[in-house]
Design a protein around this motif. Structure first.
Motif, PDB file in Angstrom:
ATOM      1  N   ASN A 124       0.815  -1.217   0.000  1.00 31.16           N
ATOM      2  CA  ASN A 124       0.000   0.000   0.000  1.00 31.16           C
ATOM      3  C   ASN A 124       0.845   1.262   0.000  1.00 31.16           C
ATOM      4  O   ASN A 124       0.360   2.343  -0.346  1.00 31.16           O
ATOM      5  N   ARG A 125       2.101   1.148   0.361  1.00 30.08           N
ATOM      6  CA  ARG A 125       2.971   2.324   0.345  1.00 30.08           C
ATOM      7  C   ARG A 125       3.257   2.790  -1.073  1.00 30.08           C
ATOM      8  O   ARG A 125       3.752   3.909  -1.255  1.00 30.08           O
ATOM      9  N   THR A 126       3.029   1.936  -2.046  1.00 34.40           N
ATOM     10  CA  THR A 126       3.232   2.340  -3.435  1.00 34.40           C
ATOM     11  C   THR A 126       1.996   2.991  -4.031  1.00 34.40           C
ATOM     12  O   THR A 126       2.043   3.435  -5.179  1.00 34.40           O
ATOM     13  N   PHE A 127       0.909   3.048  -3.291  1.00 32.84           N
ATOM     14  CA  PHE A 127      -0.307   3.682  -3.809  1.00 32.84           C
ATOM     15  C   PHE A 127      -0.166   5.210  -3.754  1.00 32.84           C
ATOM     16  O   PHE A 127       0.438   5.760  -2.826  1.00 32.84           O
ATOM     17  N   ILE A 128      -0.746   5.850  -4.731  1.00 29.69           N
ATOM     18  CA  ILE A 128      -0.787   7.312  -4.779  1.00 29.69           C
ATOM     19  C   ILE A 128      -2.232   7.731  -4.581  1.00 29.69           C
ATOM     20  O   ILE A 128      -3.067   7.542  -5.476  1.00 29.69           O
ATOM     21  N   PRO A 129      -2.585   8.294  -3.447  1.00 29.49           N
ATOM     22  CA  PRO A 129      -3.972   8.755  -3.272  1.00 29.49           C
ATOM     23  C   PRO A 129      -4.245   9.942  -4.177  1.00 29.49           C
ATOM     24  O   PRO A 129      -3.328  10.689  -4.554  1.00 29.49           O
TER      25      PRO A 129
ATOM     26  N   ARG B  76       8.085   9.942   0.682  1.00 31.38           N
ATOM     27  CA  ARG B  76       7.034   9.974  -0.340  1.00 31.38           C
ATOM     28  C   ARG B  76       5.891  10.913   0.053  1.00 31.38           C
ATOM     29  O   ARG B  76       5.122  11.336  -0.798  1.00 31.38           O
ATOM     30  N   LEU B  77       5.785  11.237   1.356  1.00 27.16           N
ATOM     31  CA  LEU B  77       4.703  12.086   1.831  1.00 27.16           C
ATOM     32  C   LEU B  77       5.031  13.574   1.727  1.00 27.16           C
ATOM     33  O   LEU B  77       4.126  14.406   1.841  1.00 27.16           O
ATOM     34  N   TYR B  78       6.310  13.925   1.544  1.00 29.04           N
ATOM     35  CA  TYR B  78       6.675  15.345   1.550  1.00 29.04           C
ATOM     36  C   TYR B  78       7.751  15.656   0.512  1.00 29.04           C
ATOM     37  O   TYR B  78       8.475  16.652   0.640  1.00 29.04           O
TER      38      TYR B  78
END
Length: 423
Positions: free
Chosen positions: A163-168, A224-226
């Motif tokens: 799920n860390r590879t998902f892009i919301p 990946r979040l920032y």
């Protein structure tokens, strides 16, 4: 919830001056010791309107860490030499928890990703996400029926983190534009949510305890979040909440944040040798559960406790306000085999044996030669019919006292601390 968190730092006390006490010497705790502070109960509710025998100074600036005429005899009841006096620890000021100005030690924005790669990943994830969920469910079923434990190498759980590879969708715009303001709009709610969760964990007793009984909480975010904001931008956002950045030592994969909380102010708590607290008061015996229902609860919990555990795993997105929610739930809806007779009979002797057994187990040195713990926690289910003060009395015989790093919560648990005793 009947055993909810409750702090009872009263404002006044009894108004009368302290009476002569059997503890004229300092205790091993700063800020007046763990049994200091005003009494929040009225004289009619307090069964022991006496002075506090523990309201003394810091042991590391004075003499020995134990009362010379302690509760178990003359001089040092533990038969060991006492440590030499230590220099006083620096007392944290309110300003010390504020974040220092940013000094440029944190990296800025990371290189942007290719727009084509971002769009391709965003499109394909709606195909492989359902397949990954189905494969994960099938793997769990296979492991459950085969009795295998799965891989155990380092990072062997990476297959659980696809799920860390998902892009919301909220991050897609920031990835495509690369503008810092878009990244800030995306990461700010995530950062606030994690900070609030960490602060709730501190209120429930989490955190790394320092030498001065203050506690430090930490939060970290993956790059990946920032990416387009940079670690410097995340630190700037965290400073609004009183948090500060922690140097990562060249680690560009994440940013680490921390906040240090000073030790809580001393509140009223009875000493181990004070007169017993009245039943129904925070430090006294708690109301007993029905003896008619206990046998049914004891039998039925074999079924409903595992079911509740499975449901909590399936509903992993449900967040409880208290991090120790399940400890509180168990204290209400479960009964241990060893505590059953004590609670069923209501015998003071049975409760005393049970409390002593649990305390002895907690203070015992661990396996493989590890030393005895410095801090232990005794939950309400252990002392329900004996009272939290009885835990203090039993623990004091083992050299443990109320931990000054935490606000007392006798309605939930008793946290204990063993001061240093050097030969």
């Amino acid at each position: 919830m009947s055993e909810g968190q409750g702090h009872y730092a009263g404002a006044g006390g009894h108004g009368a001056g302290p009476q002569p006490t059997p503890y004229p010497q300092p205790t091993p705790y700063p800020q007046g010791g763990p049994y200091a502070g005003p009494n929040p109960y009225s004289p009619a509710d307090n069964p022991y309107a006496q002075g506090n025998p523990y309201a003394q100074g810091n042991p590391y600036t004075q003499g020995t860490p134990y009362p010379q005429s302690g509760p178990y005899g003359q001089a040092n009841p533990y038969g060991q030499p006492v440590p030499a006096a230590r220099p006083p620890a620096a007392s944290p000021s309110p300003a010390s928890s504020a974040a220092p100005p940013f000094d440029g030690a944190f990296p800025g924005p990371r290189p942007r990703r290719s727009r084509i790669a971002v769009l391709l990943q965003f499109t394909l994830q709606w195909i492989y996400a359902p397949l990954w969920i189905a494969a994960l469910a099938a793997l769990f079923a296979i492991l459950l029926w085969s009795g295998a434990s799965g891989p155990s190498e380092p990072n062997s759980d990476s297959w659980l983190k696809v799920n860390r590879t998902f892009i919301p969708p909220r991050r897609l715009k920031a990835e495509l534009t690369g503008r810092a303001e878009d990244w800030e709009r995306y990461v700010a709610p995530i950062l606030e949510r994690r900070i609030r969760t960490a602060e709730a964990g501190h209120a429930a007793g989490a955190g790394e305890v320092g030498a001065d009984f203050g506690r430090t909480m930490g939060v970290k975010l993956a790059v990946r979040l920032y990416r387009g904001l940079g670690a410097a931008g995340v630190v700037r956002l965290a400073e609004r909440y009183g948090w500060q950045g922690v140097p990562s030592g060249g680690d560009l994969a994440r940013v680490r944040l921390s906040r240090r909380f000073p030790a809580p102010a001393a509140v009223f708590a009875p000493g181990p040798q004070d007169p017993p607290a009245a039943p129904g008061t925070p430090w006294g015996a708690r109301p007993a559960r029905s003896a008619l229902l206990l046998p049914f609860m004891f039998v039925l919990q074999i079924g409903y406790v595992p079911v509740c555990g499975v449901l909590s795993l399936l509903a992993f997105w449900v967040k409880h306000p208290e991090p120790d929610y399940w400890d509180r739930w168990g204290a209400r809806w479960a009964v241990g085999p060893r505590a059953f007779w004590a609670e069923f009979s209501g015998s003071a002797a049975a409760w005393d044996r049970h409390v002593r057994r649990i305390v002895a187990r907690e203070v015992r040195p661990g396996n493989r030669g590890t030393e005895a713990p410095r801090r232990i926690r005794v939950n309400l289910a252990t002392y329900r019919g004996a009272g939290a003060q009885h835990v203090l009395r039993v623990a004091a015989e083992q050299g443990f006292f109320l931990d000054p790093a935490y606000l007392p919560e006798p309605e939930v648990c008793v946290r204990l601390h063993r001061p240093d005793r050097q030969a």
